[in-house]
Design an enzyme around this catalytic site. Structure first.
Site, PDB file in Angstrom:
ATOM      1  N   GLN A  86       0.766  -1.363   0.227  1.00  0.00           N
ATOM      2  CA  GLN A  86       0.054  -0.245  -0.030  1.00  0.00           C
ATOM      3  C   GLN A  86       0.587   1.535   0.014  1.00  0.00           C
ATOM      4  O   GLN A  86       0.469   2.369  -0.514  1.00  0.00           O
ATOM      5  CB  GLN A  86      -0.669  -0.162   1.335  1.00  0.00           C
ATOM      6  N   HIS A 106      -1.360   1.432  -4.591  1.00  0.00           N
ATOM      7  CA  HIS A 106      -1.714   2.838  -4.162  1.00  0.00           C
ATOM      8  C   HIS A 106      -1.081   3.753  -5.328  1.00  0.00           C
ATOM      9  O   HIS A 106      -1.069   4.651  -5.143  1.00  0.00           O
ATOM     10  CB  HIS A 106      -1.691   2.881  -2.661  1.00  0.00           C
ATOM     11  N   THR A 202       0.062  -3.411   8.481  1.00  0.00           N
ATOM     12  CA  THR A 202      -1.686  -2.027   8.130  1.00  0.00           C
ATOM     13  C   THR A 202      -1.797  -2.480   8.866  1.00  0.00           C
ATOM     14  O   THR A 202      -2.585  -3.851   9.419  1.00  0.00           O
ATOM     15  CB  THR A 202      -1.506  -3.175   6.663  1.00  0.00           C
ATOM     16  N   ASN A 227       1.461  -6.681  13.247  1.00  0.00           N
ATOM     17  CA  ASN A 227       1.736  -5.566  13.906  1.00  0.00           C
ATOM     18  C   ASN A 227       1.930  -5.909  15.356  1.00  0.00           C
ATOM     19  O   ASN A 227       1.142  -6.588  16.149  1.00  0.00           O
ATOM     20  CB  ASN A 227      -0.111  -4.752  13.318  1.00  0.00           C
TER      21      ASN A 227
END
Length: 258
Positions: A86, A106, A202, A227
């Site tokens: 991303q 993106h 993310t 994460n």
């Protein structure tokens, strides 16, 4: 071995690149989520360009971290590999992930494209001009740049083909993802199931990230989430690692490559 890796802003944040969320994301007291929109560009293209020029400069000054390097090592040492990021920066590229093994879903912040027609140019290192500049050949035969000549140039670049305003080559909030890039992801997912899927850095707030992770890990493949915080993907993960990516990924890649 077949591996799918999905990365988000948390990976590059460890190289000093601010995410879109949190107190460090704000620029001139403005919310980045309200600058990265077609409406913001239509209202004040100069302000949006000022922000993106500053972002480009910050990325040029940043360096790939241990997470980027670990992912590049995984890409080099697996038979079938795809990284879907991303992130619009070039840190995965500078770490050594080849373009054919990576999808920037993106977009690319160093690309400059027309807001009306299909013209685009740039990409880091694509020309002798400063990163992100566009060099075109006008009818008089002389080369000229259509990008700003400095980070403080007040002029917004215009398209050499249709004279519309040029914009950064990224996907803004409210815009559709690139059809070509989507096809690359879909083609990979339509192949055989992955052996390992890693999702790192993310928040998994976009449904397509969860969908791709689950499709890639079908038939019982390991789904590893990296994460520090729990995300909507966490309940599907076969393994959740609550550490920053730069700490966790070198170790995880070592384990995968054994």
């Amino acid at each position: 071995m077949r591996v799918l890796v999905l990365t988000g802003a948390g990976v590059s944040a460890e190289s000093g690149i601010p995410t879109f969320r949190g107190k460090d994301a704000y620029w001139r007291s403005l919310d980045p989520t309200k600058l990265a929109t077609p409406e913001a560009f239509a209202r004040d293209p100069q302000l949006v360009w000022d922000w993106y020029r500053e972002r480009r400069q910050g990325i040029r000054s940043a360096q790939p971290n241990a997470a980027h390097e670990a992912i590049a090592r995984l890409a080099h040492q697996t038979e079938e590999f795809l990284l879907v990021t991303q992130n619009v920066d070039d840190l995965h590229t500078r770490a050594g992930v080849a373009a054919e093994k990576m999808v920037q879903i993106h977009g690319d912040i160093f690309v400059t494209r027309c807001s009306r027609c299909e013209f685009s140019c740039g990409g880091r290192g694509s020309s002798p001009e400063p990163p992100g500049a566009c060099v075109v050949q006008p009818t008089n035969g002389r080369l000229r740049s259509i990008a700003a000549t400095s980070e403080h140039d007040p002029n917004v670049p215009t398209c050499p083909k249709c004279q519309a305003l040029m914009r950064p080559g990224v996907v803004w909030f409210g815009e559709q993802l690139s059809r070509n890039e989507l096809e690359r992801v879909e083609n990979f997912l339509d192949g055989r199931a992955c052996d390992v899927v890693i999702v790192a850095g993310t928040t998994a707030t976009f449904g397509y990230i969860i969908d791709w992770a689950l499709r890639g890990s079908r038939d019982g493949a390991e789904l590893i989430e990296v994460n520090p915080q729990e995300t909507p993907l966490s309940r599907f993960a076969t393994r959740s690692v609550r550490e920053p990516a730069a700490i966790a990924l070198p170790r995880i890649v070592d384990e995968v490559l054994v």
